[in-house]
Design an enzyme around this catalytic site. Structure first.
Site, short mmCIF file in Angstrom:
data_model
loop_
_atom_site.label_atom_id
_atom_site.label_comp_id
_atom_site.label_asym_id
_atom_site.label_seq_id
_atom_site.Cartn_x
_atom_site.Cartn_y
_atom_site.Cartn_z
N TYR A 154 70.44 -78.00 38.61
CA TYR A 154 70.03 -77.91 40.09
C TYR A 154 68.69 -78.81 40.37
CZ TYR A 154 73.54 -74.70 41.01
OH TYR A 154 74.91 -73.70 41.15
N GLU B 294 89.44 -63.01 19.00
CA GLU B 294 89.68 -63.93 20.04
C GLU B 294 89.53 -63.06 21.26
OE1 GLU B 294 93.00 -66.66 20.27
OE2 GLU B 294 92.35 -67.30 22.55
N ASP C 170 94.96 -65.63 18.98
CA ASP C 170 96.48 -65.66 19.28
C ASP C 170 97.02 -66.44 18.65
OD1 ASP C 170 96.08 -63.68 21.52
OD2 ASP C 170 95.63 -65.43 23.07
#
Lengths: 735, 366
Positions: free
Chosen positions: B99, B198, B250
């Protein structure tokens, strides 16, 4: 007895004729009927305004009639001349009124059966009359009446006829002259490609001198569609002249009919006065070849001999027919029309020089909008077809104008054209206008232009040229963007890097010159044309930045629209005219990191008539943003100019020779009276819009009070405008 | 690399970057910034460190094109900004810097990815850490539950002792972005191994089932691609306490990459792999064979999955036979599965059956 029978048959067939032929009269479906009705009304208004030299303001309103299915009230009002009281019944009440079928000139109304058809359709579908209000300038009051048709007698039935005050226009102001028609009819309102709205939008494009207002209301009197297209020019289309048929457009049947009906006393007069384009020399040659005596009467020519005449027509050198019988819209006005309502898109338009097909003068005009937000980018481009300023809405696929578009390899010009077949794709619109004394349609419906090789060639040439404009535009925009990037890099980013790096390290700032040269390592050209509103001139600035490591010397050539009335001013660097449309300046040697600037202005062009220039150079090393001049093309242009001049000279000498036929006292000179006589013939076509006295005044150089053949020739040459010349027609085609 | 550098060293390294630009300009040539190629084509296994590091391929960012010139200018702005922060003893988040760059005119960033990448570029060329630059990540670290005790220095500068099983709620101990010794001290443990998980759903399942206590492990939730602090914490605990690390994820190409970033080093941060990667971390599951062996509910591979798997085949980190087999099997079967597909057999199946069986292969959990 026989006579009465014929006339009864004719009368009885009028409504039957309408019923049977409504498919090509334009009344075959409820959707199409409303377009046809609007079209008849607006054609009527435009034609009347044009004839009376009035700038047309036309308002079309469609109002859905409540509680009836498929009923619409069409209201058309114009500021035309109005119709004199005694003619109103004829205009609205009889089919085929008027004489437009018999003349050879470019006319708008060639389809349908005119405003009477609207009255007829209204009556047949609703049983109601058409309400008419007309006011002519010299009457204090307007005349209003309801008109129906007696289909048996082919005549109007008038009711409620009265004089009224308070005939007002859309602003509520009193109408000085004008016409209002209110006709109820069975019809269906729709939007889209085949709609009244689209028809009027297209009409507005090709009639830039007209203001067209359109409002459609639903059953509840709510506005559902509208637009107002203000005129973009106060110049009316130029009045068109009628011309005589040209021998190249004649078939044996019509030749025989002309021979039979001719009131000329002999064949010499017949050939000279029935046709255009037959100078004296050609007349003699035709008759000689056909073995016909100049003195025999046309009616006595045998069928064999007339066949012989027809053959000679194609063998003898003839003059082309005059082309001022055409009224092109002109490219600048098409452009203004197309630009209306389109934001920041690229628009290019072009009017070709008139040409002749089978003895019929014709002219092709085209326009292209690229980046048109109203057209889907995935589908085919939008096609706008016009014949003699009339929009063609149906049978797009079978039309020569469409086939012309399809035949161009658009891929080479930067449009998506899968397989090179069919219409190209993309958010673009292509307009084609064919102006001709004799537009050949594929059928009586008059919605598709028939095949014609000569016309096709002209359409293709015109489209290829605007295609090249598009290609140049795209190339130029891409190059401009790249140049802009480079300039931002060396002029803004690099100095910022130098300053920041030096500050952070507390060191002195490096000299950027050599770095810039290394980064750019090229010469750049930036050019810009701007319109100076105050001075009413176009200013052109060409900057050559040398960002290469060594000094450069160039001659710079720039394209500009050279034509009569256009003058180069404020051209401090001087230079010289290279060829037509190309000016050349020699620049002083430009050192590395320096620039050379050329500035000049053009006087005599209208705003928008010139938007950008093409820059060329002579010298070693490339210039980004300019092309190396092709010397061969320059030579080719010079030759073309010379050739064009020769053709003009040859024609002038033929016309002058012809004009000398008016030298009845064989003095070798034309006196005032003889000149007047000559100006009524071919000489008048060659020196248009000038009175014999003016010609005599300006061209009688030896003040003899007469003109000799040389002086006549000079007069012709001086009134022959060299055709406007465009450089890019010589550049290689995009295909 | 890099124990924390002092401010003079940091400024010195940054100035070297600026000097490269300035020197080039003095010679009349466009300024440049030289940095290693950050792609899988330029990561090599470092025998000595046991992790993947950037190779010798270098890319020279040359101000001859507008894009590169802009990057150089941005780098200068960032350097100036960092030096100002070091001077004033402030720090800022990467997002704040993005910013702040709004005010840098020609040097402003187009998106935050751009400013994050440039901060990494500077880390790489200066061999400093972004902590040295006083730049903090926006991302917070992961959650941890298990019988380990640490000390964290809180914002008042006091050291507080926290047992990550007894002193925390069900959401566990939240890792701060800085897990270096000046912020976190490792005090004590009573676990056999560390398990990195995970997905949040599976982490919560194991917590609810009391798996940390039953199986004597520390559970760490990775939150997808693990943050630097998460990887650093795993590495510190594993090294200091000599504990094995098991990764439970996974079965899809993205999980493989998560594992690789823990075990071998991530491509984006290969310059500090030896600092973030835990050599010896093991992939526990779910493997491609598991889908078949446990008959797990699966999804079809998407075109993107297939593309990612094929890219992994040529990634040096997956060049071992076992990984090549796994990836090829996935491509062949065209299937992937989530950790939570184990719930097919009931909520306790994962803790009662699946994990004990898998852990046994590594001699753990028994």
């Amino acid at each position: 007895m026989a006579r009465r029978a014929t006339s009864t048959m004719k009368q009885a067939s009028i409504s039957e004729f309408f019923e049977k032929n409504k498919h090509f009269l334009g009344y075959d479906s409820v959707q199409r009927s409303i377009i046809t009705a609007v079209k008849e009304a607006i054609d009527n208004s435009l034609d009347a305004c044009e004839e009376h030299r009035i700038l047309p303001t036309i308002s079309i309103e469609l109002r859905r009639i409540p509680n009836k299915s498929d009923r619409i009230l069409m209201i058309a009002q114009d500021n035309g001349p109005g119709i004199p009281a005694k003619s109103i019944e004829k205009v609205f009440g009889s089919l085929l009124f008027g004489s437009r079928f018999h003349t050879i000139r470019q006319t708008r109304g060639q389809q349908g059966i005119g405003i009477t058809g609207v009255v007829m359709y209204s009556q047949l579908t609703t049983g109601k009359t058409t309400h008419v209000v007309s006011k002519i300038a010299k009457d204090a009051t307007a005349l209003k009446m309801d008109i129906g048709l007696d289909t048996k007698k082919n005549a109007a039935i008038v009711s409620n006829r009265e004089r009224i005050h308070g005939f007002v226009d859309h602003n509520g102001l009193p109408v000085e002259h004008g016409l209002r028609i209110e006709a109820p009819m069975k019809a269906k309102f729709q939007r889209g490609k085949k709609s009244v709205g689209q028809y009027l939008r297209m009409t507005a494009i090709v009639n830039p001198h007209a203001t067209i207002r359109f409002h459609a209301y639903n059953e509840d009197n709510e506005l559902i569609d509208s637009f107002v297209s203000e005129r973009v020019t106060d110049r009316l289309p130029r009045p068109v002249r009628e011309i005589k048929p040209h021998p190249h457009g004649i078939e044996i049947g019509s030749l025989n009919r002309l021979l039979r009906d001719s009131s000329e006393r002999n064949m010499r007069g017949f050939l000279r006065h029935t046709f255009s384009g037959i100078p004296m020399r050609a007349m003699k040659e035709i008759l000689q070849r056909s073995d016909i005596d100049q003195k025999i009467a046309p009616g006595e020519v045998s069928p064999e001999a007339s066949q012989q005449i027809l053959t000679s027509f194609s063998e003898v050198r003839l003059m082309p027919p005059p082309t001022d019988c055409l009224s092109p819209i002109e490219d600048l006005l098409i452009k203004k029309g197309l630009e209306k309502g389109v934001d920041s898109a690229f628009v290019s338009t072009l009017t070709r020089a008139p040409s002749v097909a089978n003895g019929n003068p014709f002219q092709v005009e085209v326009g292209l909008i690229y980046g048109n937000a109203d057209v889907s980018a995935e589908g085919p481009i939008e096609v706008l077809r016009f014949a003699n300023r009339v929009p063609l809405m149906y049978q797009q696929g079978g039309c020569l104008l469409t086939k012309g578009i399809e035949s161009v390899s658009w891929k080479g010009y930067g449009l998506d054209h899968p397989g090179g077949k069919g219409l190209p794709k993309g958010a673009a619109t292509i307009l084609v206008h064919l102006a001709s004394t004799n537009v050949q349609f594929t059928s009586e419906a008059k919605e598709a232009v028939a095949e014609n090789e000569v016309v096709m060639t002209e359409i293709r040439k015109a489209l290829q040229e605007i295609g090249r404009h598009l290609k140049n535009h795209k190339k130029k925009s891409a190059q401009k963007a790249k140049t802009k990037e480079k300039f931002e890099l060396v002029n803004e980013i690099l100095p910022a890097i130098a300053t920041k790096a030096s500050n952070l390290l507390g060191r002195s700032e490096p000299d950027l010159g050599p770095i810039i040269t290394k980064i750019m390592n090229a010469v750049f050209c930036e050019d810009e044309v701007v319109w100076d509103k105050e001075a009413k001139v176009h200013r052109c600035e060409i900057k050559i930045h040398n960002y290469s490591a060594r000094p450069r010397a160039y001659s710079i050539l720039a394209q500009y629209p050279e034509k009569e009335g256009v003058e180069i001013i404020e051209n401090d660097l001087g230079g010289k005219r290279e060829v037509r449309g190309i000016w050349c300046w020699k620049l002083d040697t430009i050192s590395p990191n320096e620039e050379g600037v050329i500035r000049f202005a053009l006087k005599g062009l209208a705003h928008n008539e010139w938007n950008s220039t093409e820059v060329f150079f002579r010298g070693a090393g490339d210039i980004i943003g300019a092309s190396k001049i092709d010397e061969e093309i320059l030579i080719e242009i010079q030759k073309e100019e010379e050739r064009a001049l020769e053709v003009v000279k040859e024609q002038a000498s033929m016309i002058a020779e012809d004009a000398m036929e008016s030298d009845q006292d064989n003095s070798g000179d034309l006196d005032q009276r003889e000149l007047e006589d000559a100006m009524e013939g071919v000489l008048g076509d060659a020196i248009p819009q000038k009175l014999p006295e003016e010609v005599m005044d300006t061209h009688d150089l030896d003040n003899s009070g007469t003109l000799d053949q040389n002086e006549v020739e000079t007069a012709i040459l001086e009134s022959t405008e060299p055709k406007e010349w465009k450089f890019d027609q010589y550049e290689e085609s995009g295909e | 690399m890099s124990e924390a550098k002092n401010r003079e060293e940091v400024i010195q390294s940054l100035n070297e970057v600026v000097a490269e630009m300035h020197d080039r300009m003095l010679k009349g040539t466009p300024p440049t910034m030289t940095l290693p190629v950050r792609a899988k084509t330029n990561i090599e296994f470092n025998q000595r460190l046991g992790v993947y590091k950037y190779g010798k391929k270098q890319t020279i960012r040359d101000a001859s094109s507008l894009g590169s010139a802009r990057q150089l200018l941005r780098a200068l702005h960032v350097i100036e900004f960092i030096e100002e922060m070091i001077d004033s003893e402030k720090s800022s988040t990467l997002r704040e810097m993005y910013y702040i760059s709004e005010g840098w005119g020609l040097g402003k960033f187009e998106n935050q990815n751009g400013s994050n990448n440039l901060a990494e570029d500077l880390e790489i060329v200066t061999k400093c850490m972004r902590e040295d630059f006083k730049l903090r990540p926006e991302e917070d670290g992961a959650r941890m539950i298990g019988n380990v005790t640490i000390e964290e220095r809180n914002r008042r500068g006091e050291w507080m002792t926290i047992n990550c099983r007894d002193d925390v709620g069900d959401s566990g101990y939240g890792l701060p972005y800085n897990v270096e010794p000046e912020k976190i001290r490792l005090i004590d443990e009573d676990v056999d191994y560390i398990m990195a998980i995970e997905t949040g759903g599976m982490f919560d399942r194991l917590v609810e089932n009391g798996f940390d206590e039953d199986s004597r492990c520390a559970l760490i939730h990775l939150k997808g691609q693990p943050a630097r602090s998460t990887r650093r914490m795993i590495k510190r605990m594993s090294e200091a306490w000599n504990k094995p690390v098991m990764v439970f994820a996974d079965c899809d190409p993205w999980s493989f990459r998560i594992f690789a970033s823990i075990a071998y080093g991530a491509i984006k941060t290969a310059h500090i792999s030896e600092y973030l990667a835990t050599t010896g971390a093991e992939y526990l599951g779910i493997t491609a064979d598991d889908i078949e062996a446990y008959d797990l509910p699966s999804d079809k591979l998407t075109p993107k999955d297939i593309e990612a798997l094929k890219a992994e085949l040529s990634d040096p980190r997956f060049s071992t036979g076992a990984w090549q087999d796994q990836i090829n099997m996935m491509l062949e079967n065209g299937k992937k599965a989530e950790q939570q597909s184990l719930a097919k057999y009931g909520l306790d199946y994962v803790t009662d059956e699946y994990l004990p069986q898998k852990l046994a292969e590594f001699g753990l959990g028994g």
